[in-house]
Design an enzyme around this catalytic site. Structure first.
Site, PDB file in Angstrom:
ATOM      1  N   ALA A   1     -30.046  70.300  47.890  1.00 18.46           N
ATOM      2  CA  ALA A   1     -30.197  70.163  46.441  1.00 18.46           C
ATOM      3  C   ALA A   1     -29.385  68.990  45.909  1.00 18.46           C
ATOM      4  O   ALA A   1     -29.317  68.769  44.714  1.00 18.46           O
ATOM      5  CB  ALA A   1     -29.769  71.453  45.749  1.00 18.46           C
TER       6      ALA A   1
ATOM      7  N   TYR B   1     -30.541  55.221  50.408  1.00 17.39           N
ATOM      8  CA  TYR B   1     -29.223  55.099  49.775  1.00 17.39           C
ATOM      9  C   TYR B   1     -28.529  53.822  50.267  1.00 17.39           C
ATOM     10  O   TYR B   1     -27.996  53.037  49.477  1.00 17.39           O
ATOM     11  CB  TYR B   1     -28.369  56.335  50.101  1.00 17.39           C
TER      12      TYR B   1
ATOM     13  N   SER C   1     -23.817  68.117  47.280  1.00 17.12           N
ATOM     14  CA  SER C   1     -22.686  67.668  48.109  1.00 17.12           C
ATOM     15  C   SER C   1     -22.050  68.747  48.963  1.00 17.12           C
ATOM     16  O   SER C   1     -20.827  68.904  48.968  1.00 17.12           O
ATOM     17  CB  SER C   1     -21.615  67.034  47.237  1.00 17.12           C
TER      18      SER C   1
ATOM     19  N   ASP D   1     -18.253  62.452  45.147  1.00 20.45           N
ATOM     20  CA  ASP D   1     -18.414  63.827  45.639  1.00 20.45           C
ATOM     21  C   ASP D   1     -17.068  64.423  46.055  1.00 20.45           C
ATOM     22  O   ASP D   1     -16.726  65.549  45.697  1.00 20.45           O
ATOM     23  CB  ASP D   1     -19.372  63.865  46.842  1.00 20.45           C
TER      24      ASP D   1
HETATM   25  C1  GLA Z   1     -24.291  60.474  46.416  1.00 17.02           C
HETATM   26  C2  GLA Z   1     -23.041  59.797  46.969  1.00 17.02           C
HETATM   27  C3  GLA Z   1     -22.054  59.488  45.856  1.00 17.02           C
HETATM   28  C4  GLA Z   1     -22.719  58.733  44.715  1.00 17.02           C
HETATM   29  C5  GLA Z   1     -24.028  59.393  44.299  1.00 17.02           C
HETATM   30  C6  GLA Z   1     -24.816  58.581  43.318  1.00 17.02           C
HETATM   31  O1  GLA Z   1     -23.962  61.726  45.906  1.00 17.02           O
HETATM   32  O2  GLA Z   1     -22.449  60.605  47.952  1.00 17.02           O
HETATM   33  O3  GLA Z   1     -20.951  58.779  46.364  1.00 17.02           O
HETATM   34  O4  GLA Z   1     -22.928  57.392  45.065  1.00 17.02           O
HETATM   35  O5  GLA Z   1     -24.871  59.661  45.413  1.00 17.02           O
HETATM   36  O6  GLA Z   1     -24.117  58.387  42.136  1.00 17.02           O
END
Ligand code: GLA
Length: 383
Positions: free
Chosen positions: A122, A220, A125, A171
């Protein structure tokens, strides 16, 4: 959860854990992809998270167990990234390696069991939660002193250097600094962490799209690289700018014609997000919740158009949610390319409203979105 962690530990290792630690998952409230660009971000730890149970071993082995995967066995003297089913073990192993590099002395290995009540996939994290809970438990087991910011940095380094994901500190920072009923603000340029109370009567609702881009990790990393490239183009004009967050909107517009259009849009997202985080901070102080909501929804729109890290499923959820009278704003939360949408609502938004959004979603796409009503909770701690 604590009983579950103890039970998993004792049934796997036929002994009792001596240390337990909890770390929460997180919501990204606003500040999308700003963290690794030296910008501003706000998140909240959620009440759901991970508990690890651990104990020292008599030898130099490390044995790791989780609910859904097989037990992973390795040696303290051979800390290398794992592939396939054992991939999840890279989070505790990466943290172990970084703790040792940071000066933690380990004269033996350990057993560790992980349980979680975070929804899978989801974008909340769970990996950072495993990292933080492991760091707290191992530091206690092996007598290593560190503060919250150190633990957040250790988790991020494990992710960057061991797992190979070029994430920022959002996170891990939120998982470390979370506080009940508070939002966590991070200035990623200075790594300053602070908290702001959540306005009374406001709620988070998470809608997991249950859809994930097949190449989410490489998508990413592509965005990370594009941000670097955009910065490179901007530095021709602004050599003093060390990150995209040191460029303002006016400077960006002045450089627009010299930039590749895609890179301009990526930079526009980051520069705009920093401005929106500031707008949200002021609106929270002023108690102007509709202005907070507008910035959240504008963030999503910028993800959709500029950063292109949304997908039709997330756009559908955001559109359906912002049409609801009790929703201040909604946006994708986290990296994007799938995952979840967060709605920031008043107390009158209820399960019936959430279900009607989810119903429209499943009618449109032919599969379900999962609903989670959650709260801002505490950060990582020993249990
Ligand atoms: C993920 C990464 C974070 C951040 C977000 C986007 O959650 O782990 O460090 O870059 O994407 O804001």
């Amino acid at each position: 959860m604590k009983a579950k962690a103890k039970h998993l530990f004792s049934s796997t290792f036929k002994s009792e854990p001596t240390q337990l630690a909890f770390a929460p998952g997180r919501i990204e409230f606003i500040g999308n992809h700003t963290d690794y660009n030296g910008g501003l971000v706000m998140g909240a730890a959620v009440t759901e998270g991970v508990i690890v149970a651990a104990a020292r071993r008599d030898d130099r082995e490390i044995h790791l167990s989780c609910e859904r995967g097989s037990t992973v066995r390795t040696r303290l003297d051979k800390l290398e990234p794992m592939q396939g089913d054992a991939f999840w073990a890279n989070y505790p192993l990466g943290v172990t390696k970084i703790l040792v590099e940071s000066g933690m002395s380990m004269n033996c290995g350990y057993n560790l069991a992980v349980v979680s009540d975070l929804p899978i996939g989801a974008g909340m994290s769970s990996s950072a939660a495993i990292e933080l809970a492991t760091a707290y438990a191992l530091a206690a087991l092996f007598g290593f002193e560190a503060d919250k910011a150190d633990f957040a940095r250790i988790g991020r380094r494990a992710e960057n250097e061991f797992v190979g994901m070029p994430c920022g500190i959002l996170d891990q920072g939120v998982s470390a600094f979370g506080q009940a009923d508070h939002l966590v603000c991070i200035d990623c340029a200075t790594e300053e962490f602070s908290t702001i109370p959540m306005p009374e009567g406001t709620h988070f609702w998470i809608f997991n799209s249950n859809k994930k881009h097949a190449l989410v990790d490489s998508a990413y990393a592509d965005r990370f690289q594009e941000c670097q490239d955009a910065l490179g183009q901007l530095q021709v004009r602004y050599p003093q700018a060390k990150t995209l967050s040191e460029v303002n909107q006016q400077q960006l517009e002045a450089a627009k014609n010299d930039m590749e259009p895609t890179l301009y849009r990526r930079a526009n997202h980051i520069v705009g997000e920093n401005a929106r985080v500031r707008a949200v901070q002021s609106a929270l102080v002023a108690g102007d919740l509709s202005a907070v909501g507008e910035a959240l929804s504008a963030s999503h729109e910028s993800s959709r158009v500029n950063f292109e890290n949304s997908i039709p499923e997330l756009d559908f959820l955001v559109k359906a949610l912002v049409e609801e009278a009790n929703v201040y704003g909604a946006r994708l939360t986290g990296g994007g390319f799938g995952g979840a949408v967060m709605a920031f609502t008043n107390a009158d938004f209820g399960l019936n409203h959430a279900r009607s959004v989810a119903q429209a979603y499943s009618e449109h796409f032919g599969f379900e979105a999962t609903i989670l009503h959650t709260q801002a909770g505490a950060g990582a701690t020993l249990r």
